[in-house]
Every structure is written in structure tokens, then in C-alpha cells.
Motif scaffolding. Sequence first.
Motif, PDB file in Angstrom:
ATOM      1  N   PRO A 170      -9.900   8.141  -0.014  1.00 16.57           N
ATOM      2  CA  PRO A 170     -10.096   6.977  -0.880  1.00 16.57           C
ATOM      3  C   PRO A 170      -9.958   7.390  -2.334  1.00 16.57           C
ATOM      4  O   PRO A 170     -10.519   8.413  -2.751  1.00 16.57           O
ATOM      5  CB  PRO A 170     -11.538   6.548  -0.565  1.00 16.57           C
ATOM      6  CG  PRO A 170     -11.798   7.065   0.809  1.00 16.57           C
ATOM      7  CD  PRO A 170     -11.029   8.348   0.919  1.00 16.57           C
ATOM      8  N   GLY A 171      -9.195   6.592  -3.113  1.00 20.54           N
ATOM      9  CA  GLY A 171      -8.949   6.905  -4.517  1.00 20.54           C
ATOM     10  C   GLY A 171      -7.560   7.470  -4.755  1.00 20.54           C
ATOM     11  O   GLY A 171      -7.094   7.515  -5.883  1.00 20.54           O
ATOM     12  N   GLN A 172      -6.890   7.908  -3.682  1.00 23.01           N
ATOM     13  CA  GLN A 172      -5.550   8.489  -3.847  1.00 23.01           C
ATOM     14  C   GLN A 172      -4.468   7.412  -3.999  1.00 23.01           C
ATOM     15  O   GLN A 172      -4.709   6.236  -3.726  1.00 23.01           O
ATOM     16  CB  GLN A 172      -5.220   9.385  -2.660  1.00 23.01           C
ATOM     17  CG  GLN A 172      -5.924  10.741  -2.727  1.00 23.01           C
ATOM     18  CD  GLN A 172      -5.352  11.731  -1.747  1.00 23.01           C
ATOM     19  OE1 GLN A 172      -5.220  11.427  -0.559  1.00 23.01           O
ATOM     20  NE2 GLN A 172      -5.021  12.917  -2.224  1.00 23.01           N
ATOM     21  N   SER A 173      -3.292   7.868  -4.434  1.00 17.08           N
ATOM     22  CA  SER A 173      -2.173   6.951  -4.668  1.00 17.08           C
ATOM     23  C   SER A 173      -0.971   7.377  -3.831  1.00 17.08           C
ATOM     24  O   SER A 173      -0.895   8.520  -3.393  1.00 17.08           O
ATOM     25  CB  SER A 173      -1.740   6.994  -6.128  1.00 17.08           C
ATOM     26  OG  SER A 173      -2.846   6.985  -6.980  1.00 17.08           O
ATOM     27  N   VAL A 174      -0.037   6.455  -3.678  1.00 14.81           N
ATOM     28  CA  VAL A 174       1.248   6.807  -3.070  1.00 14.81           C
ATOM     29  C   VAL A 174       2.356   6.214  -3.934  1.00 14.81           C
ATOM     30  O   VAL A 174       2.142   5.226  -4.626  1.00 14.81           O
ATOM     31  CB  VAL A 174       1.403   6.262  -1.626  1.00 14.81           C
ATOM     32  CG1 VAL A 174       0.402   6.896  -0.699  1.00 14.81           C
ATOM     33  CG2 VAL A 174       1.302   4.751  -1.596  1.00 14.81           C
ATOM     34  N   ALA A 175       3.534   6.835  -3.885  1.00 13.48           N
ATOM     35  CA  ALA A 175       4.690   6.255  -4.566  1.00 13.48           C
ATOM     36  C   ALA A 175       5.275   5.189  -3.640  1.00 13.48           C
ATOM     37  O   ALA A 175       5.300   5.358  -2.427  1.00 13.48           O
ATOM     38  CB  ALA A 175       5.720   7.333  -4.858  1.00 13.48           C
ATOM     39  N   ILE A 176       5.700   4.067  -4.250  1.00 19.42           N
ATOM     40  CA  ILE A 176       6.266   2.964  -3.459  1.00 19.42           C
ATOM     41  C   ILE A 176       7.701   2.709  -3.906  1.00 19.42           C
ATOM     42  O   ILE A 176       7.999   2.722  -5.099  1.00 19.42           O
ATOM     43  CB  ILE A 176       5.450   1.667  -3.645  1.00 19.42           C
ATOM     44  CG1 ILE A 176       3.987   1.887  -3.248  1.00 19.42           C
ATOM     45  CG2 ILE A 176       6.062   0.521  -2.850  1.00 19.42           C
ATOM     46  CD1 ILE A 176       3.138   0.637  -3.336  1.00 19.42           C
TER      47      ILE A 176
END
Lengths: 371, 224
Positions: A170-176
Amino acid sequence: MDALRLKDSFSKVVMHGDEVPLFFYSDLFIKHPEVRDLFPISMRVQREHLIGALAQIVTQVDRVDELGVFLQDLGRDHRKFGALAEHYDAVGDSLLATLAHFAGDAWTPEIAADWTDAYRLVADAMMAAARADEASRPACWQATVISCERKAFDVSVLQVRPEPRLDFLPGQSVAIETPQRPRLWRYYSIANAPRQDGTLDFHVRLIDGGAVSIALTYGQAVGDSLRLGPPVGVLTLDTTSRRDILMVAGSTGLAPLKAITQQVSGLAKPPHVHLFFCAKAADGLYDLPSLEKLAAEYHWLTVVPTVTADRRANGEKGTIPDVVTRAGNWSGHDAYLAGPTEMVRDVSARLAAGGTARERIHVEDFGWSEP
Amino acid sequence: MTLAWQQDQKRLTPDEVQAATFPLSRLGRRGYDEEHVREFLREVERELVTLLNEKVSLWNEVERLRKRIITGMKQGDAVLFGREDAHVHAVRILSNAQLTADRYVADAQAYSHKLTEEARTRRDEILLEAQQHADMVLEEAQSRARQAALATLNAPGGQSVETDRSALKAELAYLRTFGEVYRTHLRAYTEGMLRSIAEWEHNEAGAIAQATADAGNQFDTGRH
């Protein structure tokens, strides 16, 4: 390999400015037309990235340890762009041709050998990291849009289901990447803690002139597909801490903090969480109803809606650092901040001045400025 | 062959031009406008980069020509346009095409930026105007209703036994006046909206008629 000679030759080539990467990519695409598909239509940003990466590599070429970390990240990162082992030779070939072209008669067999050695080192490190990464996860995830809900005139919440399941903190990001803007990747935080069904929420705000954000806020329909990169980021809950938590979210910076709040709700003894949700005007508090529902459900959660530039709105008013400092003494808290770069910087500075230890102020340092 | 201009001596680089700084002149002494100097330096930097690139192109051209002469002499017939030349030309053509594409994307993005920014500003203005109008309507209704209530209370015949009754009457007068004022404003607002819709329809019809006429004219000229 003579590091000094390499640096000297690079500094002479780089004087030719944008012509250098322009020549490199044209040379690469003419010799290997199939590679063109891996890049976006506009190559302006790409060219800047190339020169930036080359400059970093050349600067650190004699400090292999520091360079290693950078190259491993770069190699892993390139998996989602579709880079394959055979592309590395093609790139090396065009890089040498480009350097030779711009070096003119300063191009000697010794310098050519320096560059060949340096590129080998770079390519090997990147490929090794990519191969190691391949063993544990896919290059990217296909995701299907399950719902797309407009929450404010410029904010949408997207729910997607990735295939296969995407594990993250939780709190992480991903490239879209969306098919409407091929080969343009932008980082977005996942706005929920991991769910049984594996679905992910994203809060997307329309950025004026932003190429990707406009497609994500207005252009998504149920059933559309997106591609997601691997999860990244360090704005995650410190589970070893027993301190209470202060959260400050500016606009869609709420996403990672909401995910962390959900994670806290699963703890045996949740700490107290004081969450400031900030926006310029009242209609920027796009997710307030759902936060208030959470606050009603959990006695340990306090939500403070904060509006910075709207005299009619209810709730706290004033600049965000002022509102936060006015509300209490946070020196004994763990702080989690997310939102516009300036807001994060200002609040962080104010908290540090108020006695909160720097290492207890958790922030993410990318993504927010990218359109 | 070493050309004189390729010699490895200290030369002014675009970076150095870009990084150049000058001390400020003492207070009260005249000096150049800093922004003008910066702008000129940027121009000099751009010019230097262009010159460097022209230089390298020329050098490559000379090299190719030299090779051509040598191979031409060996083989007896001069190759006018070798593979290498073709490749360099192709690179140049593709680079230009790429720059054109970049410019189109940048223009489209700048346009979209301008549009959304204007829409956002306009939206804020409309909201603010509406809020101010709502405040005004509310204030007016309240003050007039208050006056009506006071008038009822102070009306002759309001004896002490009738205090309750007259208070009720006053409240009734307050509410009635408040409602009336509010309705009047609502009617004016709705009528205004209807008028702008009618205007809009009228303009649209006019524009369509105009466009049809224009298309017809074009068709006519096309046939002549």
C-alpha cells in the motif's frame, strides 16, 4: 578503457546539442525499422532522457558501484518498454556510429575501443538486471477497466483488474500506458490496499495540456485495457513503528494515503490516524464522502477536510502548513505526505522545524510533476 | 589529414556561453539590462551549436568525397552516390520528419493546455458570479422580509392580548415576502436562461445556413 579520454570525447560530442540524439535515433530506426514501434510519436522527451542517461553513465564510468545501481534500475525499467536482448546490440551499433559522426577526425581507434568497452559494461549490467527480474515477474500487466467514475470536473477514479494478479505494498505506484497514447508511461499511485479480487483503484486528475491524464480522466470506458508497469515507490507504512500517524494529502495525493489507511485498518492495534485532505476549493475534495464513511466506521481515524482558497467552504482554511501546524503538535508522530511537489516540500519543512524527525516524514519523490 | 579548425586547442563552447555570468555594475552606474544580455547569450549559444553541426556535416562530406575519389581512381569509374552517402541522407530526412512530428505534437499539446486552462478560468468565474448573485438575492429577500415583519408588528391594533397572534402574523409576512422576492429572482433567472438558449439556437441556425450557402458557392466556383 581510459575514463578521462571517454569523458573528454563525450563533452565534445555533446556540444552539438539535440542533433546528437536526433542522429542516433534516426540511424537506429533506419537500420532497425522494427524498433521504431517501441517509442512514442514525439521523441523530444526521449532525446533528453537519452542524453541525460549517457551523461550520468559517462560521469560515473570510473565509479562502477554507484553506476551499477543506476544501470540495474534502467535495465529493469526498460522491460516494460519492450526492450529485448537483441536490441542492445543495435543500440550499441548506432551509438558508436553517432559518436563517430560527431567526433569528426577526433575519432580514433583508441576512442572507439573506449566506447565499445563502456557500452559493453552498460549493456551487460542492464541485461543482467532485466534477466534477473524476468524470473520473478512479467514485464508489464494487462489491465481491464471495470469502472470509471467522474468525481469532480477534473478528477476520475478508475478501477481496473490486472492480469495476472499484481502484488504491491500500500502506497506504491505503477506506471500506466493507455492505447490512446501509445508508449507514454505515467506513474499513478494505487489508491487501495491489496484486495482479494486483485482490483486496483487509481485517482486521476486532469492536468492542463497533459497528454496522458486527459485520456485517463475522460477517455476510459468499461472494458478498455491499459498496461501497468511493476510497482515502485518508498511511501509505504513503517510497520515497526508504534507512533500515531499524521497524513497530509493534497488533491489526488490522497490515493497512496488512502491505501495506507486501509492497511492500518487491518492492524491488530491501529494507531491514531489524523488525515488532512486538502484542495483549493470545496469541489476539489472529490473523495470526502468515502473518507467520512471510513472515519465514522473507525474510531482511530480523524479526517480534516481543508480548503485553501474558497471563503464559502466549511472546514479548515488557510495554507496547508498553517492549518496542519495549528491543529496540534506532531513531533511525536510518523508523517506521510503526498500531493503537489510544493505542498509536500512546504509541509515537510514545517514539520521538521516543529520537531518531527526527518526520517519519520515519509514522502514519494516522483510522479507528481509529470503531466 | 588534420584540418586547421579541428585542432585541439581551447575553444569557446556553447556551455561556456550559457554559463557566462557578469558582475553587476555598482549602484548608480549605468549597465546593460540583464535580460537583454541573457537573450543575446542564448542567441550566441544557438548560433555556436548550429556552426558546430554545420562544421561536422562539412567534415563528413569532405571525408566521403575524399574516399569517393580514392575508390573511384582505383576502380576506374567514380561512384557518384555510395551506400554511405545514402544512409547519411536518409538519417537527415528521417530527422527532419521526426522534428516535424515533434512540433505537431507540441503544438497540439500547447493548444489543449490553453483550452483547458481557459475553460477552468471561465468555470471559476461563472461559479463566483453565481455565488455572488445568490448571496445578493438571499440578502435582499431577508432584509425585505424583515421590514415586512416589523411593519406587521407595529401595525395599529396590536394589543398585548394579541401578542401571540401578531407575532405569528409577522412571521407569516416575513415568509411571504421572502418567498415573493425569491420567486421574482428565480423567474428573472429562468427567463434569462431561456433567452440565451433561444439566442444560441438562432445563432446556430444562422451559422448552418451560412455554411450551406458557402459550400454551395464553392461548388459553383468549382464548376466554372
